[in-house]
Every structure is written in C-alpha cells, then in structure tokens.
Design an enzyme around this catalytic site. Structure first.
Site: not given
Ligand code: SAH
Ligand code: SF4
Length: 374
Positions: A106, A127, A134, A138, A141, A355
């Site tokens: 994406e 973005c 990944c 997390c 996410c 994301c």
């Molecule tokens: N892996 C990297 C970059 C991709 S995620 C990282 O974790 O920083 C980019 C950002 O989107 C991160 O700050 C992540 O925590 C946030 N993110 C992921 N899922 C989200 C959600 N459901 N709502 C808001 N932010 C989210």
């Molecule tokens: Fe991976 Fe999502 Fe965690 Fe970023 S926030 S490290 S994309 S699982």
C-alpha cells in the site's frame, strides 16, 4: 542478479534481470564503461528513467540500438500495478499496488499535510511501504496481522512514488516511510532507495523532506546515524514506560525504552537533529496522565517533538481512540512541560488509512482462510 523473491510460487529458478531503477548512477556508469560506452550515456539513461519515466527500453530513442538491446537483455523496467484506489472526502487517496510476484503493498497520498516533521505545510506527501507485511507484530497495527513475506527491493520502493505521481497527476515533494513494514529492518534497500529518491539525477526530493519511521530498532538507529543523509527520523514510541510499551509493541522486549533512548541520544548527538516521537493514543492503554508525564520527560531529555495520533480503528482489533477531551488533556500535559507537541487529526480515517488495512481487507476478501504471505 536479482534473485527470485517469492519463496513459494517459483519451483523453477529463473535468472532474474535486475530492475534498472535499483542502480546508483556510479554503478550504471561502471557497467557502461565496462562496455566502452561514453559516460554521458548514463546521464541519458537516468534522464529516461527519472525525468521522462519511460516504461520500455525501446522508448530511449537517443541511445544506439545495440545499447538498448543490451539494456533489455540485462535489466528490466518492471512497474507496479495499481489494482485498487480509495479516495476519501479530504482527498487522501490510498493505492493498493501489486508487485511482479503478486504480492500486495500500500501507498497513501496525502495532499496537504500539516507541518508535522518540520517541512512546510503545503506539501504533497506520500506514505510508502518498505516490506510486504511486517514481522514486528505491534498489537494495534494491520500491517503485521498476516505476518511478514519479504523485503521490498530499492526499485519497488522508488516505483511507489513514480507510480502514484503517474496515477494521480500530482508532483510529490514529501516522503514518509510510514506504510507497511519496518524500514530499518530492510536497511540496505531503504538507503539505496533514499539515495535514488534524493539524487539530482534521480527523483531530486530533498533529504529534509524524507522521514523514516521506526518501531525502535536500536542498533539500526545507530547505524543510520552513520549514513551521510540529512533525512528526518521518527520513533514510534506509543508507550513511555516498559510495562505499557511491551504490552502493545513486542519489539520493546528486545530494545526496551532505556535502550531505545540511548540509541536516540546517540543519533541526535551524531546528527545534530531533533527527533520526532510518534505516539498513537489508544483508549485505556497508553492515554493516562502518568504516561503523558513520562513521555514529557523523555521528550524533554531528547529535545524531541511529539506527534500525538488518535488511533485508527482496525477491523478485528479491540482498540479504539480516546474521546477528544482525553486526547486534549494528554496534549495539555505535554504542553505544560513545554514539549513541542501536536495532535494530529488523522487524515484518511474514513478510507482505512492506517497502514496495512486495505491490503488486509483485499487479501481476506480473496481468500478468507489462506495465509496471505504468498
Ligand atoms: N514500522 C514503522 C513504520 C511503519 S508504521 C513504525 O512502526 O514506525 C507507521 C506508523 O503508523 C507508526 O507510528 C505506527 O505505529 C502507526 N500505526 C500503525 N497502525 C496504526 C493505527 N491503526 N492507527 C494509527 N497509527 C497506526
Ligand atoms: Fe510493523 Fe506496524 Fe509495528 Fe510498524 S507499527 S513495526 S508496520 S507492526
């Protein structure tokens, strides 16, 4: 030679040609000089690749026929295929892209982003993703929900920008590595792509308009500090103490808050640059006053800016964003401690912009029970 990246589909090993958009100018020059071509040919070729943006070698009409044939035999110009576009009311658009092994990624185009990372506020931001899936898992996410498939190559990272500029007709001038995947876990391809994005012979986007976001891979943050690139770095903190952070970010068990802060101190000392802490506000998880006070302490110590982001709900996950008054109370505590903090009104909330969500939805529509890795 680029190896086949798909671990399941390809039973026969097919020699893959390198995508020409993987190469740095000096690498291209070396290849051409090995063929006794004049060095200006490399400038002609990069002009076709990044200014005129051709899709076929046959379009490089000022090159001799024999050179075009050699390029065609040695390299490919594979593009990304746009398979779904979602636009939202505020004109944020989300693109689902297919790579040539069938994997889905994406990219999101955000027309006039607020000045979150120090850049002017009238920039068109994209973005972009760095991995398929990944591995960091997390809990909040969508990107990690179906696990990790593979790293993106440099050309697949660069081609997200080219594809979306072509598809949208917009000129992009700000890049955030906040799509799917952990950029610092794909370090070499990330740096290679950033050099192409930044180079005058490449996409020519200033390093200060490129932000890499990481979930906190401490050793790679230190490694990044050694790169000669003036890019910006954002740290996904999302918890200001180990108990809260470990609950939602498994990576914290490997690099806890103290280890991460030590890497951040190292980075800022080497780069003389302010970091940004990203902090998603999740109701009842990390939005208590005490977390705000601890976050203020960390931000003050590092002189970091803080971006508060109300959580974007993900289908199937139990988390939600706190009510507005809780978000504002959290912000006010940071401000009382004189932290430079903003509260982001999440653009694209209505198009599942967090994301990994569009990909996840598409994969599940197609094969509800299949493992989406390949
Ligand atoms: N892996 C990297 C970059 C991709 S995620 C990282 O974790 O920083 C980019 C950002 O989107 C991160 O700050 C992540 O925590 C946030 N993110 C992921 N899922 C989200 C959600 N459901 N709502 C808001 N932010 C989210
Ligand atoms: Fe991976 Fe999502 Fe965690 Fe970023 S926030 S490290 S994309 S699982």
């Amino acid at each position: 030679m680029a190896g086949c990246q798909c671990h399941v589909r390809c039973y026969v090993s097919v020699p893959a040609r390198t995508n020409l958009r993987c190469l740095q100018l000096d690498e291209l020059k070396k290849q051409l000089s090995d063929r006794n071509e004049p060095s200006y040919r490399a400038d002609q070729i990069t002009d076709w690749l990044y200014r005129k943006r051709v899709q076929f070698f046959s379009e490089m009409t000022d090159l001799p026929h024999s050179l075009r044939e050699w390029l065609n035999d040695s390299f490919n110009l594979d593009q990304l295929e746009v398979i779904r576009v979602l636009g939202s009311r505020d004109t944020t658009r989300k693109f689902l892209l297919r790579l040539n092994d069938g994997s889905l990624i994406e990219s999101v185009l955000i027309p006039a982003s607020p000045a979150l990372y120090g850049q002017r506020s009238d920039r068109r931001t994209i973005c972009i993703s760095t991995q398929v899936g990944c591995a960091y898992g997390c809990k909040f996410c969508a990107s990690g929900l179906e696990g990790f498939s593979r790293n993106l190559r440099a050309d697949e990272i660069v081609n997200q920008i080219i594809t979306i500029e072509r598809e949208s007709g917009e000129k992009i001038d700000n890049i955030v590595f906040m799509g799917m995947g952990e950029p610092l876990a794909n370090f070499d391809n990330l740096i290679r792509a950033i050099r192409i994005i930044n180079a005058p012979w490449g996409l020519g986007i200033g390093a200060r308009h490129i932000t890499v976001s990481t979930s906190g891979l401490a050793p790679q943050i230190k490694k990044l500090a050694g790169e000669q690139l003036q890019i910006r770095l954002a740290i996904s903190l999302h918890g200001a103490s180990d108990d809260v952070r470990s609950q939602i970010m498994p990576v914290n068990r490997r690099y806890n808050v103290a280890v991460l802060m030590e890497a951040c101190r190292y980075y800022t000392a080497r780069r003389k640059q302010r970091l940004t802490f990203e902090y998603i506000l999740i109701a009842g998880v990390n939005d208590a006053d005490q977390q705000a006070r601890l976050l203020a302490r960390l931000a003050t110590e590092l002189q970091a800016k803080v971006n508060l982001i109300p959580y974007n709900t993900v289908q199937g996950l139990p988390w939600s964003r706190p009510p507005i008054d809780r978000q504002e109370k959290f912000l006010s505590i940071l401000r009382k401690h004189e932290v430079a903090a903003t509260l982001r009104r999440e653009k694209g909330h209505d198009i599942e912009a967090a994301c990994g969500q569009l990909r996840l939805q598409t994969i599940r529509e197609k094969a509800p029970t299949a493992n989406a890795k390949c």
